[in-house]
Motif scaffolding. Sequence first.
Motif, PDB file in Angstrom:
ATOM      1  N   ASN A 101       0.830  -1.200   0.000  1.00  0.00           N
ATOM      2  CA  ASN A 101       0.000   0.000   0.000  1.00  0.00           C
ATOM      3  C   ASN A 101       0.865   1.251   0.000  1.00  0.00           C
ATOM      4  O   ASN A 101       2.052   1.195   0.319  1.00  0.00           O
ATOM      5  CB  ASN A 101      -0.922   0.005   1.220  1.00  0.00           C
ATOM      6  CG  ASN A 101      -1.836  -1.199   1.230  1.00  0.00           C
ATOM      7  OD1 ASN A 101      -2.243  -1.688   0.190  1.00  0.00           O
ATOM      8  ND2 ASN A 101      -2.149  -1.689   2.419  1.00  0.00           N
ATOM      9  N   ALA A 102       0.282   2.389  -0.300  1.00  0.00           N
ATOM     10  CA  ALA A 102       1.017   3.654  -0.378  1.00  0.00           C
ATOM     11  C   ALA A 102       1.612   4.072   0.964  1.00  0.00           C
ATOM     12  O   ALA A 102       2.542   4.864   1.003  1.00  0.00           O
ATOM     13  CB  ALA A 102       0.122   4.759  -0.916  1.00  0.00           C
ATOM     14  N   ASN A 103       1.120   3.536   2.082  1.00  0.00           N
ATOM     15  CA  ASN A 103       1.713   3.848   3.387  1.00  0.00           C
ATOM     16  C   ASN A 103       2.784   2.832   3.778  1.00  0.00           C
ATOM     17  O   ASN A 103       3.181   2.759   4.927  1.00  0.00           O
ATOM     18  CB  ASN A 103       0.633   3.944   4.461  1.00  0.00           C
ATOM     19  CG  ASN A 103      -0.021   2.613   4.750  1.00  0.00           C
ATOM     20  OD1 ASN A 103       0.220   1.609   4.076  1.00  0.00           O
ATOM     21  ND2 ASN A 103      -0.871   2.590   5.753  1.00  0.00           N
ATOM     22  N   CYS A 104       3.231   2.040   2.808  1.00  0.00           N
ATOM     23  CA  CYS A 104       4.291   1.030   2.973  1.00  0.00           C
ATOM     24  C   CYS A 104       3.856  -0.194   3.762  1.00  0.00           C
ATOM     25  O   CYS A 104       4.697  -0.979   4.220  1.00  0.00           O
ATOM     26  CB  CYS A 104       5.559   1.623   3.580  1.00  0.00           C
ATOM     27  SG  CYS A 104       6.324   2.813   2.491  1.00  0.00           S
ATOM     28  N   THR A 105       2.569  -0.390   3.928  1.00  0.00           N
ATOM     29  CA  THR A 105       2.067  -1.600   4.567  1.00  0.00           C
ATOM     30  C   THR A 105       2.097  -2.742   3.563  1.00  0.00           C
ATOM     31  O   THR A 105       1.581  -2.617   2.456  1.00  0.00           O
ATOM     32  CB  THR A 105       0.627  -1.391   5.075  1.00  0.00           C
ATOM     33  OG1 THR A 105       0.643  -0.399   6.095  1.00  0.00           O
ATOM     34  CG2 THR A 105       0.030  -2.673   5.613  1.00  0.00           C
ATOM     35  N   LEU A 106       2.713  -3.844   3.974  1.00  0.00           N
ATOM     36  CA  LEU A 106       2.755  -5.042   3.136  1.00  0.00           C
ATOM     37  C   LEU A 106       1.671  -5.989   3.606  1.00  0.00           C
ATOM     38  O   LEU A 106       1.623  -6.346   4.786  1.00  0.00           O
ATOM     39  CB  LEU A 106       4.122  -5.725   3.238  1.00  0.00           C
ATOM     40  CG  LEU A 106       4.294  -6.990   2.398  1.00  0.00           C
ATOM     41  CD1 LEU A 106       4.317  -6.651   0.911  1.00  0.00           C
ATOM     42  CD2 LEU A 106       5.571  -7.712   2.797  1.00  0.00           C
ATOM     43  N   GLU A 107       0.797  -6.400   2.693  1.00  0.00           N
ATOM     44  CA  GLU A 107      -0.229  -7.386   3.013  1.00  0.00           C
ATOM     45  C   GLU A 107       0.064  -8.660   2.247  1.00  0.00           C
ATOM     46  O   GLU A 107       0.344  -8.625   1.048  1.00  0.00           O
ATOM     47  CB  GLU A 107      -1.622  -6.878   2.657  1.00  0.00           C
ATOM     48  CG  GLU A 107      -2.700  -7.861   3.058  1.00  0.00           C
ATOM     49  CD  GLU A 107      -4.109  -7.308   2.926  1.00  0.00           C
ATOM     50  OE1 GLU A 107      -5.048  -8.027   3.309  1.00  0.00           O
ATOM     51  OE2 GLU A 107      -4.272  -6.182   2.454  1.00  0.00           O
TER      52      GLU A 107
END
Length: 143
Positions: A101-107
């Motif tokens: 995601n754009a907030n650097c969260t990896l899912e």
Amino acid sequence: MGALLGNKGPSPSTLLAVFVLSVCFFLTEATWKPTDIMVEPLKPMEGGSVRLIPLTHPRDIVTCRWFRGGTDGDSTIVVFYFYPSPVSRNRASYTGRETLNANCTLEITDLTVSDTAKYTALLESPFGSRLGTVELVISGRLP
């Protein structure tokens, strides 16, 4: 003081070497700062999904990289470039189940026990970068 005792003191090349090493030390300290990684849920299960969330971000972030295992090129999962226009690029360790995601969260979805590994986030900025690592353990399915 060395000159008072008859000693010539350090040579110019020694002084230059000390100066360069001290600058490198301060640049390194200013460049790499740690960030904690939050794991949601805390105990991810096989078949489920997990989110890895860096808790602190550098100012004016330029790139966000996630690694599985080590931090070499072959361990890179995905890179998100913020400039000149936002784009995500999959790398060697990408399995098709990861989303950045754009907030650097990896899912990571459809988890398997083989997803158990050390995950590292590198958030880069001209004003300093953040580096965080978390050990992810995937539990087997409940009967």
